[in-house]
Design a protein around this motif. Sequence first.
Motif, mmCIF file in Angstrom:
data_model
loop_
_atom_site.group_PDB
_atom_site.id
_atom_site.type_symbol
_atom_site.label_atom_id
_atom_site.label_comp_id
_atom_site.label_asym_id
_atom_site.label_seq_id
_atom_site.Cartn_x
_atom_site.Cartn_y
_atom_site.Cartn_z
ATOM 1 N N GLN A 24 0.990 -1.149 0.049
ATOM 2 C CA GLN A 24 -0.109 -0.042 -0.218
ATOM 3 C C GLN A 24 0.977 1.183 0.073
ATOM 4 O O GLN A 24 2.182 1.259 0.161
ATOM 5 N N GLY A 25 0.380 2.375 -0.407
ATOM 6 C CA GLY A 25 0.901 3.524 -0.290
ATOM 7 C C GLY A 25 1.801 3.815 -1.402
ATOM 8 O O GLY A 25 2.885 4.342 -1.465
ATOM 9 N N LEU A 26 0.939 3.221 -2.732
ATOM 10 C CA LEU A 26 2.033 3.616 -4.017
ATOM 11 C C LEU A 26 1.733 4.792 -4.435
ATOM 12 O O LEU A 26 0.629 5.298 -4.430
ATOM 13 N N THR A 27 2.705 5.389 -5.116
ATOM 14 C CA THR A 27 2.336 6.674 -5.922
ATOM 15 C C THR A 27 2.193 6.232 -7.472
ATOM 16 O O THR A 27 3.490 5.584 -8.043
ATOM 17 N N LEU A 28 1.198 6.025 -8.221
ATOM 18 C CA LEU A 28 0.904 5.771 -9.481
ATOM 19 C C LEU A 28 1.110 6.661 -10.442
ATOM 20 O O LEU A 28 0.545 7.757 -10.334
ATOM 21 N N GLY A 29 1.834 6.224 -11.697
ATOM 22 C CA GLY A 29 1.696 7.080 -12.680
ATOM 23 C C GLY A 29 1.401 6.343 -14.083
ATOM 24 O O GLY A 29 1.745 5.171 -14.217
ATOM 25 N N LEU A 30 0.311 6.708 -14.785
ATOM 26 C CA LEU A 30 -0.020 6.148 -15.866
ATOM 27 C C LEU A 30 0.473 6.756 -17.092
ATOM 28 O O LEU A 30 0.278 7.869 -17.330
ATOM 29 N N LEU A 31 1.000 5.970 -17.857
ATOM 30 C CA LEU A 31 1.831 6.460 -19.124
ATOM 31 C C LEU A 31 1.059 5.838 -20.479
ATOM 32 O O LEU A 31 1.017 4.428 -20.485
ATOM 33 N N HIS A 32 0.853 6.465 -21.524
ATOM 34 C CA HIS A 32 0.487 5.881 -22.692
ATOM 35 C C HIS A 32 1.240 6.698 -23.789
ATOM 36 O O HIS A 32 1.521 7.975 -23.859
ATOM 37 N N VAL A 33 1.599 5.718 -24.610
ATOM 38 C CA VAL A 33 2.589 6.351 -25.749
ATOM 39 C C VAL A 33 2.035 6.381 -26.980
ATOM 40 O O VAL A 33 1.468 5.197 -27.440
ATOM 41 N N ILE A 34 1.847 7.446 -27.786
ATOM 42 C CA ILE A 34 1.398 7.422 -29.260
ATOM 43 C C ILE A 34 2.367 7.009 -29.843
ATOM 44 O O ILE A 34 3.521 7.749 -30.031
ATOM 45 N N ASP A 35 2.479 5.928 -30.509
ATOM 46 C CA ASP A 35 3.321 5.335 -31.412
ATOM 47 C C ASP A 35 3.327 6.115 -32.841
ATOM 48 O O ASP A 35 2.468 6.323 -33.617
ATOM 49 N N THR A 36 4.484 7.014 -33.122
ATOM 50 C CA THR A 36 4.751 7.769 -34.340
ATOM 51 C C THR A 36 5.404 6.722 -35.447
ATOM 52 O O THR A 36 5.769 7.401 -36.388
ATOM 53 N N GLY A 37 5.859 5.562 -35.120
ATOM 54 C CA GLY A 37 6.384 4.873 -36.121
ATOM 55 C C GLY A 37 5.503 4.481 -37.122
ATOM 56 O O GLY A 37 5.991 4.691 -38.503
#
Length: 159
Positions: A24-37
């Motif tokens: 418990q006590g997590l700091t969450l970061g949500l990441l989404h990458v737009i693929d430019t390939g």
Amino acid sequence: MRVLCCLDGTNSAQIAKATEMLSQGLTLGLLHVIDTGPRRDMDRIRERFFRPKAHHLPHEKEMLETEKASAQDILSAARCYFGDAERMQREGRPEREIVNAAAEWQADVVIVCSRAEYGENAQIGPRSVGHVARFVLDHAPCPVLLVRPLAREQFPITP
């Protein structure tokens, strides 16, 4: 503990379950990458046939706006699993952007899912991980938790 969760639009439930197993006590970061390939590939094909860059597809601006809207939808949909976690959106090669985001955000752990192929088409062995997850596993500046969404029963291991 800072945990960077890499979302692709299909894996929010699997990553949410993985974060429940952590303390418990997590700091969450949500990441989404737009693929430019794919866009770079289209530009290279266009250049191969000597078409000037000024003659881009007429709907390229709409495509870019749609990609950004889709990324926002993915991050917004993840809110039901993760609450008000910090949301990040990037553009570029997903594998490199994930590693760079982990370093810049000073993540203690990166959570990434294996290849998104399910059912009979999924592969067993080294290719089951996928190139994005493999790059992150090899180059992340912190430990990586690889989440496999498939149950073991779907791939019986024969001796």
